[in-house]
Design a protein around this motif. Sequence first.
Motif, PDB file in Angstrom:
ATOM      1  N   TYR A 152       0.859  -1.191   0.000  1.00 43.07           N
ATOM      2  CA  TYR A 152       0.000   0.000   0.000  1.00 43.07           C
ATOM      3  C   TYR A 152       0.888   1.231   0.000  1.00 43.07           C
ATOM      4  O   TYR A 152       2.062   1.164   0.363  1.00 43.07           O
ATOM      5  CB  TYR A 152      -0.977   0.010   1.183  1.00 43.07           C
ATOM      6  CG  TYR A 152      -0.355   0.057   2.557  1.00 43.07           C
ATOM      7  CD1 TYR A 152      -0.189   1.254   3.250  1.00 43.07           C
ATOM      8  CD2 TYR A 152       0.038  -1.121   3.197  1.00 43.07           C
ATOM      9  CE1 TYR A 152       0.352   1.289   4.514  1.00 43.07           C
ATOM     10  CE2 TYR A 152       0.585  -1.103   4.470  1.00 43.07           C
ATOM     11  CZ  TYR A 152       0.746   0.100   5.127  1.00 43.07           C
ATOM     12  OH  TYR A 152       1.284   0.127   6.390  1.00 43.07           O
ATOM     13  N   ALA A 187     -13.201  -4.691  -2.533  1.00 41.39           N
ATOM     14  CA  ALA A 187     -12.877  -3.294  -2.232  1.00 41.39           C
ATOM     15  C   ALA A 187     -13.894  -2.351  -2.859  1.00 41.39           C
ATOM     16  O   ALA A 187     -14.347  -1.386  -2.221  1.00 41.39           O
ATOM     17  CB  ALA A 187     -11.467  -2.980  -2.730  1.00 41.39           C
ATOM     18  N   GLU A 188     -14.264  -2.627  -4.108  1.00 41.80           N
ATOM     19  CA  GLU A 188     -15.241  -1.757  -4.770  1.00 41.80           C
ATOM     20  C   GLU A 188     -16.591  -1.817  -4.072  1.00 41.80           C
ATOM     21  O   GLU A 188     -17.257  -0.785  -3.868  1.00 41.80           O
ATOM     22  CB  GLU A 188     -15.376  -2.161  -6.237  1.00 41.80           C
ATOM     23  CG  GLU A 188     -16.248  -1.193  -7.048  1.00 41.80           C
ATOM     24  CD  GLU A 188     -16.210  -1.500  -8.529  1.00 41.80           C
ATOM     25  OE1 GLU A 188     -16.222  -0.539  -9.327  1.00 41.80           O
ATOM     26  OE2 GLU A 188     -16.168  -2.685  -8.896  1.00 41.80           O
ATOM     27  N   ALA A 234     -14.334   1.460  -2.265  1.00 37.25           N
ATOM     28  CA  ALA A 234     -13.090   1.920  -2.874  1.00 37.25           C
ATOM     29  C   ALA A 234     -13.340   2.393  -4.304  1.00 37.25           C
ATOM     30  O   ALA A 234     -14.254   1.918  -4.982  1.00 37.25           O
ATOM     31  CB  ALA A 234     -12.058   0.802  -2.878  1.00 37.25           C
ATOM     32  N   LEU A 291      -6.146   1.733  -5.969  1.00 38.47           N
ATOM     33  CA  LEU A 291      -7.414   1.670  -5.239  1.00 38.47           C
ATOM     34  C   LEU A 291      -7.424   2.834  -4.264  1.00 38.47           C
ATOM     35  O   LEU A 291      -6.617   2.872  -3.321  1.00 38.47           O
ATOM     36  CB  LEU A 291      -7.577   0.348  -4.490  1.00 38.47           C
ATOM     37  CG  LEU A 291      -7.787  -0.906  -5.353  1.00 38.47           C
ATOM     38  CD1 LEU A 291      -6.447  -1.477  -5.809  1.00 38.47           C
ATOM     39  CD2 LEU A 291      -8.558  -1.964  -4.586  1.00 38.47           C
ATOM     40  N   ASP A 351      -9.552   5.530  -1.562  1.00 42.84           N
ATOM     41  CA  ASP A 351     -10.611   5.491  -0.539  1.00 42.84           C
ATOM     42  C   ASP A 351     -10.707   4.124   0.127  1.00 42.84           C
ATOM     43  O   ASP A 351     -11.793   3.643   0.458  1.00 42.84           O
ATOM     44  CB  ASP A 351     -11.984   5.860  -1.156  1.00 42.84           C
ATOM     45  CG  ASP A 351     -11.933   7.138  -1.960  1.00 42.84           C
ATOM     46  OD1 ASP A 351     -11.394   8.137  -1.455  1.00 42.84           O
ATOM     47  OD2 ASP A 351     -12.418   7.139  -3.115  1.00 42.84           O
ATOM     48  N   VAL A 352      -9.552   3.476   0.343  1.00 47.50           N
ATOM     49  CA  VAL A 352      -9.597   2.154   0.968  1.00 47.50           C
ATOM     50  C   VAL A 352      -9.780   2.281   2.478  1.00 47.50           C
ATOM     51  O   VAL A 352      -9.420   3.291   3.088  1.00 47.50           O
ATOM     52  CB  VAL A 352      -8.317   1.352   0.665  1.00 47.50           C
ATOM     53  CG1 VAL A 352      -8.211   1.015  -0.815  1.00 47.50           C
ATOM     54  CG2 VAL A 352      -7.065   2.092   1.140  1.00 47.50           C
ATOM     55  N   THR A 353     -10.352   1.233   3.057  1.00 48.45           N
ATOM     56  CA  THR A 353     -10.524   1.149   4.509  1.00 48.45           C
ATOM     57  C   THR A 353      -9.994  -0.194   4.979  1.00 48.45           C
ATOM     58  O   THR A 353      -9.857  -1.143   4.201  1.00 48.45           O
ATOM     59  CB  THR A 353     -12.001   1.283   4.903  1.00 48.45           C
ATOM     60  OG1 THR A 353     -12.728   0.174   4.341  1.00 48.45           O
ATOM     61  CG2 THR A 353     -12.595   2.597   4.407  1.00 48.45           C
ATOM     62  N   MET A 402     -11.598  -3.716   4.216  1.00 51.54           N
ATOM     63  CA  MET A 402     -11.462  -4.375   2.913  1.00 51.54           C
ATOM     64  C   MET A 402     -10.408  -5.477   2.986  1.00 51.54           C
ATOM     65  O   MET A 402      -9.354  -5.309   3.609  1.00 51.54           O
ATOM     66  CB  MET A 402     -11.079  -3.342   1.850  1.00 51.54           C
ATOM     67  CG  MET A 402     -12.127  -2.256   1.658  1.00 51.54           C
ATOM     68  SD  MET A 402     -11.516  -0.905   0.608  1.00 51.54           S
ATOM     69  CE  MET A 402     -12.909   0.238   0.687  1.00 51.54           C
ATOM     70  N   MET A 445      -6.706  -4.792   2.333  1.00 51.32           N
ATOM     71  CA  MET A 445      -5.903  -4.161   3.371  1.00 51.32           C
ATOM     72  C   MET A 445      -5.610  -5.110   4.525  1.00 51.32           C
ATOM     73  O   MET A 445      -4.939  -4.730   5.492  1.00 51.32           O
ATOM     74  CB  MET A 445      -6.602  -2.901   3.894  1.00 51.32           C
ATOM     75  CG  MET A 445      -6.706  -1.781   2.871  1.00 51.32           C
ATOM     76  SD  MET A 445      -5.080  -1.287   2.192  1.00 51.32           S
ATOM     77  CE  MET A 445      -4.301  -0.611   3.664  1.00 51.32           C
ATOM     78  N   PRO A 479      -3.298  -0.312  -3.185  1.00 56.23           N
ATOM     79  CA  PRO A 479      -4.178   0.567  -2.410  1.00 56.23           C
ATOM     80  C   PRO A 479      -3.455   1.851  -2.007  1.00 56.23           C
ATOM     81  O   PRO A 479      -2.231   1.852  -1.793  1.00 56.23           O
ATOM     82  CB  PRO A 479      -4.507  -0.270  -1.171  1.00 56.23           C
ATOM     83  CG  PRO A 479      -4.155  -1.684  -1.531  1.00 56.23           C
ATOM     84  CD  PRO A 479      -3.027  -1.578  -2.502  1.00 56.23           C
ATOM     85  N   LYS A 523      -3.614   5.118   0.697  1.00 51.39           N
ATOM     86  CA  LYS A 523      -4.160   5.770   1.882  1.00 51.39           C
ATOM     87  C   LYS A 523      -3.566   7.173   1.968  1.00 51.39           C
ATOM     88  O   LYS A 523      -2.402   7.378   1.607  1.00 51.39           O
ATOM     89  CB  LYS A 523      -3.822   4.984   3.154  1.00 51.39           C
ATOM     90  CG  LYS A 523      -4.554   3.659   3.278  1.00 51.39           C
ATOM     91  CD  LYS A 523      -4.297   3.008   4.617  1.00 51.39           C
ATOM     92  CE  LYS A 523      -4.975   3.747   5.764  1.00 51.39           C
ATOM     93  NZ  LYS A 523      -6.450   3.624   5.733  1.00 51.39           N
TER      94      LYS A 523
END
Length: 472
Positions: free
Chosen positions: A254, A305-306, A310, A335, A337-339, A342, A345, A355, A357
Amino acid sequence: MNYQPNAEDLQAILRTLKRAHRAAAPADAALRQDRLLRAAKLIRENHTAISAAISADFGNRSVYQSMLADMATTVKMLEDSAAQVAQWMKPEAVESPGPGMQAWIEQQPLGVVGIISPWNFPINLAFGPLAGVFAAGNTAMLKPSELTPKTSELLAELIAGYFDPLELTVILGDAGVGAAFSALPFDHLVFTGSTSVGRHVMRAAAENLVPVTLELGGKSPVVVAEGFDLRTAVERTFTIKTFNAGQICLSPDYLMVAEAQQDQLVMFSKQFIADSFPSLMSNPEYTSIINERHFERLLGLLADAEQKGATLINLAPAGEPAFERDARKIAPHLLLDVTDEMAIMQEEIFGPLLPVKTYRSAGEAIDYINANPRPLAAYYFGNDADRQQQFMRQTTSGGLVINDVMTHASIDTLPFGGVGASGMGAYHGIHGFRRFTHAKPVVVQSEDGASNLRLRAPYADKAQALHAFFNG
């Protein structure tokens, strides 16, 4: 691959290697050099066939990538060890502990070392450990991955032509054979692979108190400091993220940038991919995903993720799809807006998905890294020396590279390995020699045995000197 050895077969093979190792005199420098140079010669003389086998196993694997990362780097590692092993294996002198006494550290081979190598770099991660194993005077059993069967079968055939089976023997088989292999009472066991499988390997080895070297990967972060040239950071990051299609234990998992840089990040990423790969799906320089299961796993990470919010940025050149099942190729993706909920991550990606961040402060980025398991590597882009030092001191990772990605892995004078969840133990160069050597302390007592006499009763006549020691 018809014959699959069972646990009893493997035990018998290991017993034979152990008996042979005990019966032989400890390998001298000439024999160690010979083994190392034969391993290098095997690769040099068969690099074309090896490249073809790897590509066939992947569906398509860049020949350049195989030649460079799997073979040229490994040959150098083996040949460098051969050049230096005579110096490494010399006894290490220590200060004499008392009048007439001698003491030194003898560099003693461990015995028979087991190596479980993975599919993503099937030559480098088999022969890389062997550079240390052979330098240390050991013999070995190698279990290559069943996910690269053509390469593994070719390795077994080639090794049988260059090595006596009592020096190095190859065990072919599926995951069940691998599990039985990891339960053998080796003198040391090396495993490269996933953290989940690493737990099973360590548990099996523990039954026989076998020491282990585990290289397990994890989620290696890239942090780009504000003020650093973002284009440079993107180019250096995606150089590695696209190498072997991201199927590397050290690949960035990431990327963290300041909030204001996200739009530029997307632009520079698209430009870099377009410049590096005018096409992807039909391009032999862009490597396929190893098999259908991993291909579908990566598509599943994108879908998950989507679905959880994401934003997927397909970096494929204009007009090309995001993926192609027949070729098992997936275009590089960002990707946004990842959290942490998901899946992408939570697990090691092992593919060309990155991803992103965002952070508001340097401390926030460091806190995020420290809140997660320790990675195999961390990558920091920033020119401020104080911030570099802050990142180095306040984060823990197997390795740290500043202003680049993965560079440390090809520097043989540096130890290579993980920490915490990303593994234990390190090898490469002299660090591999030490890893697979028993540093055996040797003491020769003086003729009068003076140091022993202080332990002999009665103690009354010795107590005064001891009291004087504590009372100054």
